[in-house]
Design an enzyme around this catalytic site. Structure first.
Site, PDB file in Angstrom:
ATOM      1  CG  ASP A   1      77.274 -48.268  33.106  1.00  0.00           C
ATOM      2  OD1 ASP A   1      76.347 -49.003  33.497  1.00  0.00           O
ATOM      3  OD2 ASP A   1      77.947 -48.496  32.089  1.00  0.00           O
ATOM      4  CD  GLU A   2      79.424 -46.197  29.251  1.00  0.00           C
ATOM      5  OE1 GLU A   2      80.493 -45.785  28.806  1.00  0.00           O
ATOM      6  OE2 GLU A   2      78.964 -47.319  28.963  1.00  0.00           O
ATOM      7  CB  VAL A   3      71.770 -42.947  31.567  1.00  0.00           C
ATOM      8  CG1 VAL A   3      70.353 -42.873  31.042  1.00  0.00           C
ATOM      9  CG2 VAL A   3      71.898 -43.997  32.666  1.00  0.00           C
TER      10      VAL A   3
ATOM     11  CB  VAL B   1      80.596 -48.359  25.581  1.00  0.00           C
ATOM     12  CG1 VAL B   1      81.547 -48.084  24.436  1.00  0.00           C
ATOM     13  CG2 VAL B   1      79.281 -48.890  25.061  1.00  0.00           C
TER      14      VAL B   1
END
Ligand SMILES: *[C@@H]1O[C@H](CO)[C@@H](O)[C@H](O)[C@H]1NC(C)=O
Ligand SMILES: *[C@@H]1O[C@H](CO)[C@@H](O)[C@H](O)[C@H]1NC(C)=O
Ligand SMILES: *[C@@H]1O[C@H](CO)[C@@H](O)[C@H](O)[C@H]1NC(C)=O
Ligand SMILES: *[C@@H]1O[C@H](CO)[C@@H](O)[C@H](O)[C@H]1NC(C)=O
Ligand SMILES: *[C@@H]1O[C@H](CO)[C@@H](O)[C@H](O)[C@H]1NC(C)=O
Length: 550
Positions: free
Chosen positions: A346-348, A2
Site C-alpha cells: 500500500d501507499e507507495v 498511514v
C-alpha cells in the site's frame, strides 16, 4: 499504513468539536440510546449465536462439583492439551470471580444442579494438534437440560467457541448463586475470516499486551490476528537470517524486539484459542526501518544530480533486492505456520523513484514510460512469484489489485480505502478474487460518542454484485493502527469497540437491532471487565464487578 486524513470530512470534524464542547447539552450529538441499567448478570450472548433458545428452567452450578469432561466417544481425549486448557479457562470464567461464599451458598432449595458439561468431538480427526485455517470448521451445538449439558463439535475449533458461549450462559441469580437456564444453541460463523490488526511498529507492543488481546479476541470469537509487525518506524521482528534488521531497525535491540521464542509463544497462545496469526511484512513502501540493517535495499533519493542521503521505497531494479526477499520470506514462511502471509503493497510514494537516474533509465529500458505504477507492479510481481515458491498464499492491500498486478486466484485482496469501498468490493469480486473488508473499521480513528454503532451498522455484502461475487467476501478485520497507541491504551481503545465488528462478522445478517445490541454489548463489556480486561464503557452505566486496576 498511514491513517489518511483525506477522508475525514469537514462536517465530521465540526461534529467532533461541537461534541467535545457541548456534549452534555446538545441534543444533536446525544447518543441514540439512553442507557438501560441491566439487572446484574443478565444472560447476554456476544456475538449472538445463529440459533438460540433459552427456557425459564434454571439450574444451579457449584464450583466444587461442576466438571467439564470429554464426552464418551469423543475423538479427543485427555491428551488434547488445547481442549484441557480451554476447559480450565471456561471454568475460571464461570467461577474464578465468585464471592468467597463456599459451595453451600449456591444451593437453592428446589432447584436442580447442573454438574457436568460433556464435550464431544465427532470428526475422527479432532485437529487438536493442528493450526486453524481459513476453511476450519468452527460450528458447534450446545444443549443444556436437566442435569446434563452437551457441547458437540466436529473439530476442536467449534468446541472452543462453544465453551466460550457456555461460559456466557452462566449468570449470578439474585442470591449470588451461579445459574444456567436450559438452552439449545446451534452456531457457526457467517464469515470465515474475522480479524484484528495490531501494529507493533509505530509503537512496540509488549508480548503481555498482545497475549491479553488474543485472550479477548477469543471471548469475541475473532479468529485472525493480523500482526502488522514492522513498518517505517521500527523493525522489531528478530530475523535469524538477517539479524541486523532488528539490531539496527528496532527501537531497542534488546528490549523492543520479538525474539523467535516470543513469536513462537504468540503463535501457540493464539492456536490454543483457535486464532490464526498472519504476519504482515509490507513492501515496497513503509520500509524505512528495513534500510537501517540492510544496505542497498532501499532506493537512494536524489537531489538534482546527487544522492540526497535519504532513501525511498525498496529498490526494485537491483537483483540483490530479490535475493534478499527470497531468503527473508523463506524464513518467514517457516516461522509463521499460517497458510497466508500479508505482503502489504500500500501507499507507495513515487517521489524518490522519480528522482533517481538509475531508476529513470530502468523505466526507459522496460518501456514503462512515466507510469511508476508499472514499476511498482514489476516489483510486486517478482515478490509474489518469490512468495509463491514458499507455497504460502498471500494477502495484499487493495492498491496492488487496483494497479493491475497479476495475482494468484487464491489471493486475498484487503479493501481499506474508505469512500468507495463498496464499489471496490464489487470490482475485486467481479475480477474473481476473495476479499476482506477493513475500510469502515479503522478503530484508530477515534471520535466522540458511541462509534461502535457505526461499526455495527456496516453490512459487508452491501455492494452491487452477483451471489457468486458475494461468496468471495470471506470476512473483515478491525484495524488499530499504532500512531497513537501503545501498551498503555491499546486494550481499552480496542474493546469493546471491536466487539461490534466481531458480531457483524459472526452473527446472522439480520441481527441488527441496535437497542438489543446496546444491552447485550454493555453486559458483554462488563463481562470482559470482570475477566480482568480494561474494556472501556459504552456510555454511563455501572458494572456489577468494576475494574480494579492492575
Ligand atoms: C432463566 O430462567 C429464569 C427463571 O428460572 C427466568 O426468570 C429468566 O428470564 C431466564 N433467562 C432467560 C435469558 O431466559
Ligand atoms: C455445606 O453443607 C454441608 C451439608 O449440607 C455441610 O455438612 C457443610 O458443613 C456445609 N459447609 C459450609 C461451609 O457451610
Ligand atoms: C540481474 O538478473 C537478470 C536476470 O536474471 C540478469 O539478466 C542480469 O544480468 C542481472 N544483473 C546483474 C547486475 O547481475
Ligand atoms: C471500479 O471499476 C470501475 C471500472 O473499471 C472504475 O471506473 C472504478 O473507479 C473502480 N472503483 C474503485 C473504487 O476503484
Ligand atoms: C448499485 O448500483 C446502482 C446503479 O448503478 C446505484 O444507484 C447504487 O447506489 C449501487 N448500490 C451500492 C450499494 O453500491
Amino acid at each position: 499504513m498511514v491513517t489518511r486524513v483525506l477522508w475525514r470530512k469537514p462536517t465530521l470534524v465540526l461534529v467532533l468539536v461541537v461534541g467535545f464542547c457541548y456534549g452534555r447539552q446538545d441534543k444533536s450529538v446525544r447518543d441514540e440510546f439512553e442507557p438501560v441499567l441491566q439487572p446484574p448478570n443478565r444472560v447476554s450472548l456476544w456475538p449472538l449465536p445463529q440459533k438460540v433458545q433459552i427456557s425459564d428452567v434454571s439450574f444451579t452450578l457449584s464450583s466444587s462439583s461442576f466438571r467439564i469432561v470429554d464426552g464418551t466417544g469423543s475423538s479427543s481425549g485427555p491428551d488434547c492439551a488445547l481442549l484441557q486448557d480451554a476447559y480450565r479457562r471456561c471454568y475460571e470464567y464461570m467461577f474464578g470471580f465468585a464471592k468467597k461464599s463456599g459451595p453451600n451458598h449456591s444451593r437453592r432449595t428446589g432447584t436442580a444442579e447442573l454438574t457436568e458439561l460433556q464435550v464431544l468431538i465427532t470428526s475422527p480427526d479432532s485437529e487438536c494438534d493442528g493450526f486453524p485455517g481459513l476453511s476450519s470448521d468452527e460450528s458447534y451445538e450446545l444443549s443444556v437440560n436437566e442435569q446434563s449439558a452437551v457441547l458437540t463439535a466436529r473439530k476442536v475449533w467449534g468446541a472452543l467457541h462453544g465453551l466460550e458461549t457456555f461460559s456466557q450462559l452462566v449468570y449470578e441469580d439474585e442470591n449470588g448463586a451461579k445459574s444456567i437456564n436450559a438452552t439449545k444453541i446451534s452456531d457457526f460463523p457467517r464469515f470465515a475470516h474475522r480479524g484484528i490488526l495490531l501494529d507493533s511498529a509505530r509503537h512496540f507492543l509488549p508480548i503481555k499486551v498482545i497475549l491479553a488481546n488474543l485472550e479477548t479476541m477469543a471471548m469475541n470469537k475473532f479468529n485472525v490476528f493480523h500482526w502488522h509487525i514492522v513498518d517505517d518506524q521500527s523493525f522489531p521482528y528478530m530475523s535469524q537470517t538477517f539479524p541486523d534488521l532488528s539490531k539496527k531497525g528496532s527501537y531497542n535491540p534488546y528490549t523492543h524486539v520479538y525474539t523467535p521464542t516470543d513469536v513462537k509463544r504468540v503463535v501457540e497462545f493464539a492456536r490454543l484459542r483457535g486464532i490464526r496469526v498472519i504476519p504482515e511484512f509490507d513492501t515496497p513502501g513503509h520500509t524505512q526501518s528495513w534500510g537501517k540493517g540492510q544496505t542497498d535495499l532501499l532506493t537512494p533519493c536524489y537531489s538534482g544530480s546527487k544522492p540526497s542521503g535519504t532513501f525511498g521505497p525498496v529498490n526494485p531494479i537491483l537483483n540483490t533486492t530479490y535475493d534478499f526477499m527470497r531468503r527473508f520470506f523463506k524464513e518467514i514462511s517457516t516461522v509463521f505456520p499460517d497458510a497466508y502471509i500479508h505482503l502489504g503493497g500500500d501507499e507507495v510514494d513515487f517521489t524518490c523513484w522519480k528522482s533517481n537516474p538509475d531508476i529513470q533509465q530502468f523505466m526507459v529500458e522496460h518501456g514503462f514510460g512515466k507510469d511508476y505504477t508499472k514499476l511498482e507492479s514489476f516489483y510486486i510481481q517478482k515478490l509474489l512469484d518469490i512468495v509463491s515458491t514458499t507455497s504460502k498464499g498471500y494477502m495484499i492491500w487493495q492498491e496492488v489489485f487496483d494497479n493491475g498486478v497479476k495475482l494468484k486466484p487464491d489471493t486475498v485482496v484487503h479493501v481499506w480505502i474508505n469512500g468507495a469501498s463498496n464499489e471496490e468490493m464489487g470490482n475485486v469480486t467481479a475480477a474473481g478474487y476473495t476479499t476482506i473488508l477493513s475500510a469502515p473499521w479503522y478503530l484508530d480513528l477515534i471520535s466522540y460518542g458511541q462509534d461502535w454503532q457505526r461499526y455495527y451498522k456496516v453490512e459487508p455484502l452491501n455492494f452491487n454484485g452477483t451471489e457468486a461475487q458475494k461468496k468471495l467476501v470471506i470476512g473483515g478485520e478491525a484495524c488499530l493502527w499504532g500512531e497513537y497507541v501503545d501498551g498503555t491504551n491499546l486494550t481499552p481503545r480496542l474493546w469493546p469497540r471491536a466487539s461490534a465488528v466481531a458480531e457483524r462478522l459472526w452473527s446472522a445478517k439480520d441481527v441488527t437491532d441496535m437497542s438489543d445490541a446496546f444491552n447485550r454489548l454493555s453486559a458483554h463489556r462488563c463481562r470482559m471487565v470482570q475477566r480482568g480486561i480494561p474494556a472501556q464503557p459504552l456510555l454511563y452505566s455501572y458494572c456489577p464487578h468494576e475494574y480494579k486496576g492492575i
